[in-house]
Design a protein around this motif. Sequence first.
Motif, PDB file in Angstrom:
ATOM      1  N   ASP A 166       0.828  -1.209   0.000  1.00  0.00           N
ATOM      2  CA  ASP A 166       0.000   0.000   0.000  1.00  0.00           C
ATOM      3  C   ASP A 166       0.863   1.261   0.000  1.00  0.00           C
ATOM      4  O   ASP A 166       0.624   2.199  -0.771  1.00  0.00           O
ATOM      5  N   ASN A 167       1.872   1.290   0.866  1.00  0.00           N
ATOM      6  CA  ASN A 167       2.747   2.465   0.928  1.00  0.00           C
ATOM      7  C   ASN A 167       3.539   2.643  -0.363  1.00  0.00           C
ATOM      8  O   ASN A 167       3.733   3.757  -0.851  1.00  0.00           O
ATOM      9  N   GLY A 168       4.006   1.513  -0.921  1.00  0.00           N
ATOM     10  CA  GLY A 168       4.797   1.581  -2.144  1.00  0.00           C
ATOM     11  C   GLY A 168       4.018   2.162  -3.306  1.00  0.00           C
ATOM     12  O   GLY A 168       4.522   3.024  -4.044  1.00  0.00           O
ATOM     13  N   TYR A 169       2.782   1.720  -3.463  1.00  0.00           N
ATOM     14  CA  TYR A 169       1.973   2.254  -4.558  1.00  0.00           C
ATOM     15  C   TYR A 169       1.550   3.686  -4.291  1.00  0.00           C
ATOM     16  O   TYR A 169       1.394   4.484  -5.225  1.00  0.00           O
ATOM     17  N   GLY A 170       1.396   4.025  -3.028  1.00  0.00           N
ATOM     18  CA  GLY A 170       1.108   5.415  -2.705  1.00  0.00           C
ATOM     19  C   GLY A 170       2.242   6.333  -3.131  1.00  0.00           C
ATOM     20  O   GLY A 170       2.016   7.410  -3.701  1.00  0.00           O
ATOM     21  N   ARG A 171       3.474   5.897  -2.879  1.00  0.00           N
ATOM     22  CA  ARG A 171       4.638   6.692  -3.296  1.00  0.00           C
ATOM     23  C   ARG A 171       4.752   6.736  -4.814  1.00  0.00           C
ATOM     24  O   ARG A 171       5.124   7.761  -5.390  1.00  0.00           O
ATOM     25  N   LEU A 172       4.464   5.617  -5.476  1.00  0.00           N
ATOM     26  CA  LEU A 172       4.539   5.580  -6.943  1.00  0.00           C
ATOM     27  C   LEU A 172       3.631   6.639  -7.553  1.00  0.00           C
ATOM     28  O   LEU A 172       4.018   7.357  -8.489  1.00  0.00           O
ATOM     29  N   VAL A 173       2.416   6.757  -7.022  1.00  0.00           N
ATOM     30  CA  VAL A 173       1.450   7.709  -7.569  1.00  0.00           C
ATOM     31  C   VAL A 173       1.820   9.146  -7.221  1.00  0.00           C
ATOM     32  O   VAL A 173       1.740  10.043  -8.066  1.00  0.00           O
ATOM     33  N   SER A 174       2.270   9.362  -5.984  1.00  0.00           N
ATOM     34  CA  SER A 174       2.522  10.737  -5.537  1.00  0.00           C
ATOM     35  C   SER A 174       3.907  11.252  -5.918  1.00  0.00           C
ATOM     36  O   SER A 174       4.093  12.457  -6.107  1.00  0.00           O
ATOM     37  N   LYS A 175       4.893  10.349  -6.038  1.00  0.00           N
ATOM     38  CA  LYS A 175       6.261  10.769  -6.334  1.00  0.00           C
ATOM     39  C   LYS A 175       6.899   9.847  -7.374  1.00  0.00           C
ATOM     40  O   LYS A 175       7.880   9.151  -7.090  1.00  0.00           O
ATOM     41  N   PRO A 176       6.362   9.821  -8.595  1.00  0.00           N
ATOM     42  CA  PRO A 176       6.881   8.885  -9.603  1.00  0.00           C
ATOM     43  C   PRO A 176       8.339   9.121  -9.967  1.00  0.00           C
ATOM     44  O   PRO A 176       9.011   8.207 -10.458  1.00  0.00           O
ATOM     45  N   GLU A 177       8.835  10.329  -9.717  1.00  0.00           N
ATOM     46  CA  GLU A 177      10.226  10.640 -10.073  1.00  0.00           C
ATOM     47  C   GLU A 177      11.226   9.947  -9.156  1.00  0.00           C
ATOM     48  O   GLU A 177      12.310   9.554  -9.595  1.00  0.00           O
ATOM     49  N   ASN A 178      10.903   9.828  -7.876  1.00  0.00           N
ATOM     50  CA  ASN A 178      11.930   9.373  -6.930  1.00  0.00           C
ATOM     51  C   ASN A 178      11.451   8.346  -5.904  1.00  0.00           C
ATOM     52  O   ASN A 178      12.139   8.101  -4.914  1.00  0.00           O
ATOM     53  N   TYR A 179      10.274   7.741  -6.136  1.00  0.00           N
ATOM     54  CA  TYR A 179       9.736   6.837  -5.111  1.00  0.00           C
ATOM     55  C   TYR A 179      10.612   5.615  -4.868  1.00  0.00           C
ATOM     56  O   TYR A 179      10.572   5.016  -3.793  1.00  0.00           O
ATOM     57  N   ARG A 180      11.442   5.256  -5.854  1.00  0.00           N
ATOM     58  CA  ARG A 180      12.295   4.076  -5.690  1.00  0.00           C
ATOM     59  C   ARG A 180      13.516   4.351  -4.810  1.00  0.00           C
ATOM     60  O   ARG A 180      14.133   3.404  -4.307  1.00  0.00           O
ATOM     61  N   ASP A 181      13.864   5.593  -4.651  1.00  0.00           N
ATOM     62  CA  ASP A 181      15.079   5.924  -3.911  1.00  0.00           C
ATOM     63  C   ASP A 181      14.838   6.745  -2.653  1.00  0.00           C
ATOM     64  O   ASP A 181      15.775   7.021  -1.902  1.00  0.00           O
ATOM     65  N   GLU A 182      13.599   7.141  -2.417  1.00  0.00           N
ATOM     66  CA  GLU A 182      13.255   7.880  -1.206  1.00  0.00           C
ATOM     67  C   GLU A 182      11.992   7.263  -0.617  1.00  0.00           C
ATOM     68  O   GLU A 182      10.998   7.113  -1.312  1.00  0.00           O
ATOM     69  N   TRP A 183      12.037   6.888   0.661  1.00  0.00           N
ATOM     70  CA  TRP A 183      10.873   6.272   1.297  1.00  0.00           C
ATOM     71  C   TRP A 183      10.822   6.659   2.762  1.00  0.00           C
ATOM     72  O   TRP A 183      11.785   7.193   3.319  1.00  0.00           O
ATOM     73  N   ASN A 184       9.694   6.387   3.366  1.00  0.00           N
ATOM     74  CA  ASN A 184       9.483   6.789   4.770  1.00  0.00           C
ATOM     75  C   ASN A 184       8.898   5.644   5.589  1.00  0.00           C
ATOM     76  O   ASN A 184       8.122   5.865   6.523  1.00  0.00           O
ATOM     77  N   ASP A 185       9.255   4.418   5.222  1.00  0.00           N
ATOM     78  CA  ASP A 185       8.694   3.267   5.936  1.00  0.00           C
ATOM     79  C   ASP A 185       9.784   2.358   6.492  1.00  0.00           C
ATOM     80  O   ASP A 185       9.705   1.132   6.394  1.00  0.00           O
ATOM     81  N   ASP A 186      10.800   2.963   7.096  1.00  0.00           N
ATOM     82  CA  ASP A 186      11.858   2.160   7.714  1.00  0.00           C
ATOM     83  C   ASP A 186      11.314   1.203   8.769  1.00  0.00           C
ATOM     84  O   ASP A 186      11.884   0.131   9.005  1.00  0.00           O
ATOM     85  N   ASP A 187      10.207   1.594   9.404  1.00  0.00           N
ATOM     86  CA  ASP A 187       9.620   0.714  10.408  1.00  0.00           C
ATOM     87  C   ASP A 187       9.145  -0.602   9.783  1.00  0.00           C
ATOM     88  O   ASP A 187       9.261  -1.678  10.382  1.00  0.00           O
ATOM     89  N   LEU A 188       8.638  -0.530   8.537  1.00  0.00           N
ATOM     90  CA  LEU A 188       8.183  -1.728   7.851  1.00  0.00           C
ATOM     91  C   LEU A 188       9.358  -2.566   7.347  1.00  0.00           C
ATOM     92  O   LEU A 188       9.280  -3.799   7.301  1.00  0.00           O
ATOM     93  N   ILE A 189      10.438  -1.892   6.959  1.00  0.00           N
ATOM     94  CA  ILE A 189      11.646  -2.637   6.587  1.00  0.00           C
ATOM     95  C   ILE A 189      12.134  -3.432   7.792  1.00  0.00           C
ATOM     96  O   ILE A 189      12.443  -4.624   7.695  1.00  0.00           O
TER      97      ILE A 189
END
Length: 459
Positions: free
Chosen positions: A413-436
């Motif tokens: 869910d978070n990954g697709y949210g980032r894809l839609v909101s930040k398609p330029e950089n979602y692969r290299d910037e994230w905010n879910d370290d807790d899930l990692i």
Amino acid sequence: MAPAQNSISSKNVAVIGAGASGLIAARELHREGHTVVIFEREKQVGGLWIYSPTAESDPLGLHPRRPIVHSSVYESLRTNLPRECMGFRDFPFVPRVDDLSRDSRRYPSHREVLAYLQDFAREFKIEEMVRFETEVVRVEPVEGKWRVRSKNSSDLSDDEIFDAVVVCSGHYTEPYVARVPGIKSWPGKQIHSHNYRVPGPFKNEVVVVIGNFASGADISRDVAKVAKEVHIASRGREADTYEKLSVPTNNLWIHSEIETACEDGSIIFKNGKAVHADTVVYCTGYKYKFPFLETNGYMSIDDNRVEPLYKHVFPPALAPGLSFVGLPGMAIQFVMFEIQSKWVAAVLSGRVTLPSPEMMMEDLTASYTMLEALGIPKRHTHKLGKIQSKYLDWIAEECGCQLVEPWRKKQVDNGYGRLVSKPENYRDEWNDDDLIKEAYEDFASKKLISSLPSYFPES
């Protein structure tokens, strides 16, 4: 459906395809005690993740007799979900830090996915089950069993009888090309994303990309590196949408759908804007096709709905001898392959039983009625969207395997949210370290890993 009371039996099973779905299906079938033969047309395992720089001679992929290139992977492709949630559940897709040739990024390249699948095949000795360079040309029922006709690289045919066939041939080879008014008289070039590889051929062109989800977002930005202008036509946008996107090349616009294509080379959007384009790129998905399957008319594909299929896996009147793994479109594909495969293997062994064909058809009819009531087009029958986790948990409960982990669902869910909101950089910037952290703690608790990845330092 319930656990069966009869004794466990071993079947002789043909698996069609040695991509991700075929590999996990073979592993689960073998674990359940079945004898497995995998038919694979390529020289190696990996399926759609095998990159080929060669594209088809027909750029739209419409000619029925065209030589087919089965890969749809483009050179710059990286995964659109984090690797932790992609992998099979007892073989995590973690960085191989001991091998400098591997891609350790959280969203790695297609080559790393292929390497992961090759690792998986070696670990579980699946390659021993594979007949490489062998294409299945016909599958048909015969006296309660299944005849499989195949041909090898020398064009020699062979007929064999199996107790069951599991179709794992994928559905990213037959392009779906969206209808564009006036396109037949439009003079420019057209290509489907299936045949896109590198941006070079689009240098200094004005390019229109139809579609703005995963491949559309990727390819539009890849092409923008060399093109004069790139214009995205997005069905999900309001009719008056006209927006310049923030990209380094400053040459990318997003519009609503295309109104019409014109003989003078222009493309007119529903927002009223017009561009004189050189090329149209269709990032519009794929159609299901199983040219080898002969069921005497029982099964068909109607508006991209494969029918009849109980829970997208079993054709009621032909079950359990025929099944499909990997048909629905969903985010956590590898986990879906795994759970569906466990179900198929358990049903074939007799450890789990299916409802009667009549009950399966009743369930299927009810599901079609619900889709119609919700206004979901028939062509989207196999797109599970928000119900994907519920679907997988239902199958998992039926065959007695682990439900989808909460952290995995959240990462998707978070990954697709980032894809839609930040398609330029979602692969290299994230905010879910807790899930990692939760994912790796889960792997460690099951003794599947011994260390954490470099981008998540140990605390």
